[in-house]
Design a protein around this motif. Structure first.
Motif, PDB file in Angstrom:
ATOM      1  N   CYS A   1       0.845  -1.209   0.000  1.00  0.00           N
ATOM      2  CA  CYS A   1       0.000   0.000   0.000  1.00  0.00           C
ATOM      3  C   CYS A   1       0.871   1.247   0.000  1.00  0.00           C
ATOM      4  N   THR A   2       1.925   1.180   0.835  1.00  0.00           N
ATOM      5  CA  THR A   2       2.749   2.373   1.038  1.00  0.00           C
ATOM      6  C   THR A   2       3.611   2.696  -0.174  1.00  0.00           C
TER       7      THR A   2
ATOM      8  N   HIS B   1       0.746   5.042  -1.709  1.00  0.00           N
ATOM      9  CA  HIS B   1       0.196   5.972  -0.712  1.00  0.00           C
ATOM     10  C   HIS B   1       1.323   6.288   0.262  1.00  0.00           C
ATOM     11  N   THR B   2       2.206   7.143  -0.171  1.00  0.00           N
ATOM     12  CA  THR B   2       3.504   7.251   0.483  1.00  0.00           C
ATOM     13  C   THR B   2       3.462   7.985   1.817  1.00  0.00           C
ATOM     14  N   THR B   3       2.482   8.877   2.011  1.00  0.00           N
ATOM     15  CA  THR B   3       2.545   9.682   3.229  1.00  0.00           C
ATOM     16  C   THR B   3       1.669   9.126   4.345  1.00  0.00           C
ATOM     17  N   VAL B   4       1.173   7.905   4.145  1.00  0.00           N
ATOM     18  CA  VAL B   4       0.213   7.389   5.115  1.00  0.00           C
ATOM     19  C   VAL B   4       0.826   7.222   6.507  1.00  0.00           C
ATOM     20  N   GLU B   5       2.116   6.972   6.557  1.00  0.00           N
ATOM     21  CA  GLU B   5       2.746   6.740   7.853  1.00  0.00           C
ATOM     22  C   GLU B   5       3.193   8.032   8.528  1.00  0.00           C
TER      23      GLU B   5
ATOM     24  N   ALA C   1      -3.247   9.885   3.248  1.00  0.00           N
ATOM     25  CA  ALA C   1      -2.445   8.760   2.773  1.00  0.00           C
ATOM     26  C   ALA C   1      -1.672   9.142   1.514  1.00  0.00           C
TER      27      ALA C   1
ATOM     28  N   HIS D   1      -4.155   9.889   9.273  1.00  0.00           N
ATOM     29  CA  HIS D   1      -3.793   8.489   9.064  1.00  0.00           C
ATOM     30  C   HIS D   1      -2.649   8.039   9.974  1.00  0.00           C
TER      31      HIS D   1
ATOM     32  N   ILE E   1      -1.886   4.282  11.772  1.00  0.00           N
ATOM     33  CA  ILE E   1      -0.905   3.310  11.274  1.00  0.00           C
ATOM     34  C   ILE E   1       0.072   2.970  12.392  1.00  0.00           C
TER      35      ILE E   1
ATOM     36  N   CYS F   1      -4.692  -1.411   7.311  1.00  0.00           N
ATOM     37  CA  CYS F   1      -5.406  -0.618   6.304  1.00  0.00           C
ATOM     38  C   CYS F   1      -6.778  -1.220   6.022  1.00  0.00           C
TER      39      CYS F   1
ATOM     40  N   HIS G   1     -10.620   0.045   5.094  1.00  0.00           N
ATOM     41  CA  HIS G   1     -10.772   0.147   3.644  1.00  0.00           C
ATOM     42  C   HIS G   1     -11.204  -1.154   3.007  1.00  0.00           C
TER      43      HIS G   1
END
Lengths: 204, 182, 456, 244
Positions: free
Chosen positions: A86-87, A90-94, A99, A152, A156, A162, A166
């Motif tokens: 996922c990451t 959706h790179t900024t989710v952490e 996300a 988010h 996380i 996730c 979702h």
């Protein structure tokens, strides 16, 4: 004439009512010009009703959101089946509240070569060529009137999967609202995990 | 279903009719009395006077108050909204809600008890005569035993009524409120 | 001149069967005002409550004034009629129903105002305690939630209190009417026949209701007063508010009842039923309430004056000498200086006299509510934030609509229901003429004999 | 009175110190607050009748007779009372006490009874009489971290709760405690003479705790028992050091 004296006291409220109607008809804010955003600004420089129309208001009241139609028939299933995480997109989710939706460039780093001849990929290439981003539609959107500020990253970090909110993305093509994210859903999870139940944790 | 009844223009005669029927061995509960106004001064108007309604109303109050207290205190505990050092369950203010629901419980219980014990609403055909609204008092017997019918009619007439009527009641929902006179 | 029971029936059923053109004219005119008020409310809901004159710091204005006013008027009926019923006052019989009707309608109208005044009226149902997925319930600390419970209890109670004694009268109409009316009243009368058991249960139920409704009525207006007294606003935060509001409510309620009775008497030709003695008795009650009102106002003002708290004195002086003084002194005139002599002097306590006094009281009590709300809010603590308030046409139209609505409901009600309880009136006749059974007569004679013996 | 308000339920007690000696009445805080918190400007007509919205205002009181007039400035905003009159009166818990000692205002829960605004002795609550609109391109200046309130809801100073929350999340991500100075509301940040100081009153080493211990410390309308979290440092410079 028993009713003759009654007329006098009927006249007073009626007069007020008639006066009211008169002012209503003549007031600059009345009338039907209040449709569409541009018309709003013309009518009153500052204020409008909260919704564009009665139907809009009713839809919002019952929390009916439109089903999003995506410009690209993106398939999560295929991407995840090919071992992506996922990451990866959706790179900024952490790290942040959102996300993050990948830019058209990120898509094209792979799709320059992979499946470049597919119709949908060509569409992406076309967006890139025009220098546009793909106009993705929001799937999990809160109505602006519920004033939820979801972040988010803390979720996380707390180890929430996730899929919890979702649904199982390995089975979805374009994302669909698999979970009804109402307040009850949030609160029961917060209760379970002993997270804050303070209103202002989410609503501010 | 059949019924025999007489209409009486004043309560004294109605009382006499009722007494007479009772003397003929007809039990109290089989004698129908209908009047356009309460006749508390007369023996026959005071039948079924005893009722547990006040006690039931008190019970309703207790139930209402209990649910009011539970409603307010349990919901305050269910989602304990911080109150800045003040108690989460506020007994003084919950008392107000408890009080209102106590009264509501008493009122509703009285209402329900009234409807059930007075047998309303009931729109089925029953022994009745619109002449009651003209001030007559109806004394009658529903489903009199065939052998004593003549006797009942005689006694009703003797007590001072102009006419003794016989009706057939059709037990059908929504039928006319009084049967055909015979 | 006593009327015979059948004459009573005929007189009191006449308004139901005969309709004059004037009735339609009155309904149309009143209905027009009500429609205008609904339109005004729709406009306000659509545009935002900014179309009213409310502003900072006066966040409550005409709407809450009318709320308190109508809830006050609603104390006419149930409370008065319950007290008179329990006290067994025989003159009450023609009065009770027209009083109870005022209660039900005034309460329904009053209860609309807290919703009308909301910023987001479509969310008013959040005051109802119901389980939702949000798991949040109403705040039972809030006086507005107390209001919700109190008003609903009172409304349910007074609707029952009004309707139960109507059932036998509807049965009477059923027997007298024909055609569609017969069917409608047949359904409304719930199959009432008039067996001794039914009569007995009805009277017991009415007795319990009368006992239950009095504390409810007192609590309702006390809680309305607590809407104000619970907030630390100058001259609101006062223990006197509960009894002060209850007294004021009964005061304005009796006045409204007198006006309604005078209208009924005139337009429905009930001169033989609503007699000068009724106005005389209610006039005495009104006189007592006027004195009580004056006592409360005096006690409240004097305490504030001696307390000499700067924030309270600001409100005190603005009502005594400042911008709100004309309204204040009009209120004192309407509530005390005008009604007191009229009601105190026996020769002036006629029907016309009591009606004049009552109109003064209704106007004066409306002003009182306005003067409780607005001057306090506009003079809250720090002078930098003092403000003022002026209503707009929206508020005035809605207010006019409620007055017209009250009249309209009353007119329609007196068309559908005998406005004077027929069976209770007949019962009164029966008791008066001394129709008694042999047994009772003997018992009476016996006790009379005993009393004579004891005296000698 | 003990200058510290202990809220037994919370670890934090956010508080602001306003040094009246330092305040010049420049209103930079007012502008910063408007910009940070998406506060609508209501326009001339509405402002005239008293519907202007300023979560932060600088009150002016004049002293003396002309020409010997002096102006006293007093910044006033939500006092975040510990015993807040606005909280218990709200029927829907839209106004409530947060675990960190703030007076929370939950816009989506607000039905607009305006009871809280009446109960507030400081007049620091504001109501959206109409739906606010930002004309293009002003809508681009809206702060995405803060709600845009709609018609019919109350709003008021939040002590920039969005900044508090962001700082708390950041601190947690770094697995450390919040430290003094991590959070700065827009007004304190923009105050040129540093008349506004923000911090945790429960932390004995914080700047606010130090200032709250001053013998100049006082609170607005303290006699009402609302226990405000905003501490005003009395103006002493005019009185030549004497008690006023």
């Amino acid at each position: 004439m028993p009713f003759s004296s009654q007329r006098k006291w009927i006249v007073a409220p009626l007069g007020v009512g008639a006066l009211g109607l008169l002012i209503y008809a003549g007031s600059p804010q009345s009338g039907a010009q209040r449709t569409g955003e541009d018309a709003r600004a013309q009518v009153s420089p500052v204020f409008t009703p909260a919704h564009r129309g009665v139907l809009d208001a009713i839809r919002d009241f019952f929390n009916r959101q439109p089903v999003p139609v995506q410009p690209i028939a993106f398939t999560h299933k295929v991407h995840l089946a090919n071992g992506m995480q996922c990451t990866d997109c959706h790179t900024t989710v952490e790290t942040g509240p959102v996300a993050g939706i990948p830019s058209v460039e990120l898509c094209m780093t792979c799709h320059q070569t992979i499946a470049a001849d597919k119709l949908e990929i060509k569409k992406i290439a076309a967006y890139q060529a025009r220098g546009e981003d793909i106009p993705w539609q929001r799937v999990y959107a809160y109505s602006p009137t519920v004033h939820v500020k979801f972040n988010h990253a803390p979720h996380i970090r707390a180890g929430v999967d996730c899929a919890h909110c979702h649904g199982n993305m390995t089975q979805q093509t374009v994302a669909v609202r698999a979970v009804d994210l109402n307040m009850g859903y949030c609160v029961s999870c917060h209760r379970q995990k002993k997270a804050s139940l303070d209103c202002i944790t989410c609503h501010f | 279903m059949k019924a025999v009844y007489g209409l009486y223009s004043d309560p004294e005669r109605a009382q006499r009719a009722a007494d007479s029927l009772r003397a003929a061995g007809i039990p109290d509960r089989d004698i129908t009395v209908i009047s356009g106004e309460p006749l508390e001064e007369f023996e026959f108007g005071r039948r079924d006077h005893r009722t547990p309604m006040p006690w039931l109303a008190a019970l309703g109050g207790v139930l209402g108050g209990g649910s009011g207290y539970l409603l307010s205190s349990l919901t305050q505990r269910a989602y304990p909204i911080p109150t800045g050092g003040m108690p989460i369950v506020a007994q003084w203010t919950n008392g107000i809600v408890t009080y209102e629901l106590t009264m509501l419980g008493a009122i509703l219980m009285t209402l329900v008890t009234l409807l059930i014990t007075a047998g309303i609403p009931d729109w089925r055909a029953q022994l009745y005569d619109p002449a009651v609204s003209d001030g007559y008092i109806l004394i009658g017997v529903i489903n009199p035993p065939d052998d004593s019918r003549i006797e009942i009619e005689r006694r009703l007439r003797e007590s001072g009524t102009a006419a003794v009527k016989e009706v057939v009641l059709r037990r059908r929902f929504g039928s006319k409120l009084q049967g055909a006179t015979g | 001149m006593e009327k015979s029971p059948n004459q009573i029936t005929e007189d009191l059923l006449r308004p139901l069967s005969r309709t004059s053109t004037k009735f339609y004219v009155a309904v149309a005119l009143l209905g027009a005002v009500v429609v205008a008020a609904f339109a005004a409310f729709g406009y306000q809901a659509y545009s935002g409550i900014g179309v009213s004159g409310l502003r900072r710091p006066v966040f409550w204005g005409f709407y809450i004034t009318n709320f308190v006013f109508w809830i006050g008027i609603s104390h006419a009926g149930t409370l008065i009629s319950a007290i008179l019923r329990l006290a067994n006052a025989t003159w009450r019989r023609p009065v009770t129903r027209c009083a109870e009707v005022i209660t039900v309608f005034a309460l329904s109208i009053g209860a609309m105002f807290p919703i009308i005044h909301l910023g987001r009226p479509w969310l008013a149902f959040w005051l109802i305690p119901y389980a939702s997925e949000r798991q949040i319930w109403p705040n039972f600390r809030s006086p507005l939630v107390w209001d919700f419970f109190a008003i609903n209890t009172y409304l349910i109670g007074s609707v029952a209190f009004l309707t139960l004694p109507i059932i036998p009268d509807w049965a009477l109409v059923r027997d007298k009417a024909s055609g569609w009316r017969k069917r409608v009243y047949g359904i409304l009368s719930l199959g009432w026949r008039g067996t001794p058991k039914q009569w007995s249960r009805l009277e017991t139920a009415m007795h319990i209701m009368a006992i239950a409704i009095i504390p409810v009525a007192v609590s309702v207006h006390t809680i309305v007063s607590w809407d104000f007294a619970m907030a630390p606003v100058p001259m609101w935060h006062s223990t006197i508010f509960g009894p002060y509001f209850v007294a004021g409510a009964i005061f304005s309620g009796i006045a409204a009842l007198i006006i309604a009775m005078a209208c009924l008497r005139k337009f429905l030709h009930l001169e033989d039923y609503l007699k000068p003695v009724h106005f005389d008795n209610l006039g005495k009650l009104l006189l007592m309430m006027s004195l009580l009102w004056f006592y409360f106002v005096f006690a409240e003002r004097l305490t504030v004056w001696y307390g000499n708290d700067p924030s309270e004195m600001a409100v005190f002086w603005t009502t005594q000498q400042g911008a709100y003084a004309p309204l204040f002194w009009t209120m004192v005139f309407c509530n005390f200086l005008l009604p007191f002599p009229i009601l105190a002097i026996k020769r002036l306590r006629t029907i016309t006299g009591t009606v004049i006094a009552s109109i003064g009281v209704v106007a004066g009590m409306w002003l009182e509510r306005f003067l409780i709300i607005v001057p306090s809010l506009s003079h809250k603590y720090m002078p930098y934030n003092w403000g003022t308030y002026r209503p707009t046409w929206v508020e005035i139209t809605i207010m006019a609509g409620t007055f017209a609505g009250m009249a309209l409901l009353y007119v329609l009600f007196s068309k559908a229901v005998p406005i004077i309880s027929i069976w209770e009136l007949k019962l009164g006749l029966q008791k008066k003429s001394g129709v008694r059974s042999q047994e009772t007569r003997e018992r009476r004679e016996l006790t009379a004999g005993l009393e004579q013996k004891l005296e000698t | 009175m003990d200058p510290k308000i202990q809220n037994p339920k919370s670890k934090m007690q956010w508080a602001m110190v306003v040094d009246l000696d330092r305040c010049t009445g420049c209103e930079a805080c007012v502008v910063a607050c408007h910009a940070e918190n998406n506060i609508p400007t209501v326009g001339e007509e509405q402002a005239t009748i008293g519907r202007a919205m300023h979560w932060m205002r600088v009150e002016r009181y004049y002293e003396g007779e002309f020409p010997d007039v002096r102006v006293k400035f007093q910044p006033v905003f939500c006092q975040q009372c510990d015993a807040a009159p606005c909280e218990p009166v709200c029927p829907t818990y839209a106004s409530y006490h947060t675990t960190e000692g703030l007076n929370g205002q939950v816009y989506n829960r607000c039905i607009g009874t305006r009871y809280c605004a009446n109960a507030c002795p400081y007049n620091v609550r504001f109501f959206n009489f109409y739906n606010p609109v930002w004309e293009k391109p002003l809508h681009l200046q809206l702060n995405p971290d803060v709600s845009v309130r709609e018609v019919g809801v109350m709003e008021k100073c939040t002590f920039c709760v969005q900044r508090i929350k962001a700082a708390e999340i950041a601190a947690k991500a770094e697995k450390r405690e919040l430290k003094d100075g991590d959070v700065q509301p827009a007004c304190a940040q923009s105050c040129p003479p540093k008349a506004l100081v923000f911090g945790d009153l429960n932390d004995p080493k914080s700047e606010v705790s130090r200032l709250a211990g001053s013998n100049r410390a006082t609170r607005l309308l303290e006699e009402l028992g609302t226990k405000p979290s905003v501490i005003y440092l009395r103006r002493e410079s005019w009185n030549d050091g004497k008690e006023s």
